[in-house]
Enzyme design. Structure first.
Site, PDB file in Angstrom:
ATOM      1  N   ASP A 145       0.869  -1.175   0.000  1.00  0.00           N
ATOM      2  CA  ASP A 145       0.000   0.000   0.000  1.00  0.00           C
ATOM      3  C   ASP A 145       0.905   1.224   0.000  1.00  0.00           C
ATOM      4  OD1 ASP A 145       0.916   0.300   2.597  1.00  0.00           O
ATOM      5  OD2 ASP A 145      -1.062   0.346   3.532  1.00  0.00           O
TER       6      ASP A 145
ATOM      7  N   CYS B   6       3.412  -2.900   3.940  1.00  0.00           N
ATOM      8  CA  CYS B   6       2.531  -1.780   4.288  1.00  0.00           C
ATOM      9  C   CYS B   6       3.251  -0.970   5.371  1.00  0.00           C
ATOM     10  CB  CYS B   6       1.145  -2.250   4.712  1.00  0.00           C
ATOM     11  SG  CYS B   6       1.059  -3.231   6.221  1.00  0.00           S
TER      12      CYS B   6
ATOM     13  N   THR C 176       3.112  -0.983   8.745  1.00  0.00           N
ATOM     14  CA  THR C 176       3.643  -1.840   9.813  1.00  0.00           C
ATOM     15  C   THR C 176       3.919  -3.259   9.358  1.00  0.00           C
ATOM     16  OG1 THR C 176       1.416  -2.514  10.447  1.00  0.00           O
ATOM     17  CG2 THR C 176       2.333  -0.576  11.579  1.00  0.00           C
TER      18      THR C 176
ATOM     19  N   HIS D 192      11.117 -23.172   9.768  1.00  0.00           N
ATOM     20  CA  HIS D 192      10.164 -23.879  10.622  1.00  0.00           C
ATOM     21  C   HIS D 192       8.718 -23.731  10.170  1.00  0.00           C
ATOM     22  CE1 HIS D 192      12.850 -24.358  14.476  1.00  0.00           C
ATOM     23  NE2 HIS D 192      13.438 -24.795  13.376  1.00  0.00           N
TER      24      HIS D 192
ATOM     25  N   HIS E  29       8.248 -30.136  11.731  1.00  0.00           N
ATOM     26  CA  HIS E  29       7.609 -28.872  11.355  1.00  0.00           C
ATOM     27  C   HIS E  29       6.496 -29.108  10.340  1.00  0.00           C
ATOM     28  CE1 HIS E  29      10.739 -27.070  13.656  1.00  0.00           C
ATOM     29  NE2 HIS E  29      11.665 -27.621  12.888  1.00  0.00           N
TER      30      HIS E  29
HETATM   31  C1  RB5 Z   1      -1.956   2.804   6.376  1.00  0.00           C
HETATM   32  O1  RB5 Z   1      -2.030   4.042   6.992  1.00  0.00           O
HETATM   33  C2  RB5 Z   1      -1.548   1.739   7.385  1.00  0.00           C
HETATM   34  O2  RB5 Z   1      -2.601   1.480   8.249  1.00  0.00           O
HETATM   35  C3  RB5 Z   1      -1.110   0.471   6.677  1.00  0.00           C
HETATM   36  O3  RB5 Z   1      -0.016   0.768   5.855  1.00  0.00           O
HETATM   37  C4  RB5 Z   1      -0.642  -0.664   7.556  1.00  0.00           C
HETATM   38  O4  RB5 Z   1       0.290  -0.244   8.486  1.00  0.00           O
HETATM   39  C5  RB5 Z   1      -1.705  -1.492   8.122  1.00  0.00           C
HETATM   40  O5  RB5 Z   1      -1.445  -2.487   8.817  1.00  0.00           O
END
Ligand code: RB5
Length: 148
Positions: A11, A68, A70, A101, A136
């Site tokens: 994203d 993304c 996080t 694993h 595993h």
């Molecule tokens: C977008 O602002 C953010 O929420 C997305 O990139 C991500 O971190 C979601 O898990």
């Protein structure tokens, strides 16, 4: 592992890092399919997680990479697709163990969490590791049975 194909998605929060990692993958000899996003404008990460996860589950490539902000949302969404084992890895030990694993087939990284150099090392550790099988495999079969 010998380079084959990897499918990329991000994203807006992961767009810049995805662009950097795409360059490394090409340099390492991987065939790369980038399904977007293609700008840093705001988009919804589940759309890209679903697209990559479905392609990996269908056997179009052995691996996927999702970035993304996080890495969390991508990982949650990708793991909804049957046959996908997505792992959020922000350091190299987890990246190696995700393959060794957990036989993970999708790597998720947070573009707002780790920098490009560490992300490159995480990606390399993931791709260079191999599934160890044996006990595993039994554990993964228990996870697969939860999809039924
Ligand atoms: C977008 O602002 C953010 O929420 C997305 O990139 C991500 O971190 C979601 O898990």
């Amino acid at each position: 592992m010998r380079p084959t194909k990897i499918i990329l998605g991000s994203d807006h929060g992961g767009f810049a890092l995805k662009q950097e990692l795409r360059e490394h993958l090409a340099h390492w000899g991987w065939e790369v399919e980038d399904i977007g996003c293609s700008t840093s404008q705001s988009v919804d990460y589940p759309d890209f997680a679903a697209a990559v996860a479905k392609k990996v589950a269908a056997g179009e490539a052995p691996f996927g990479l999702l970035v993304c902000g996080t890495g969390i949302g991508m990982c949650i969404a990708a793991n909804k697709v049957r046959g996908v084992r997505a792992a959020l890895c922000q350091e190299t030990y987890s990246a190696r163990m995700a393959r060794a694993h957990n036989n993970a087939n999708v790597l998720c990284i947070g573009g707002r969490v780790i920098g490009p150099e560490l992300a490159r090392e995480v990606l390399a550790a993931f791709l260079e590791a191999s599934f160890e099988g044996e006990r595993h495999q039994r554990r993964l079969e228990k996870i697969s049975s939860m999809e039924d």
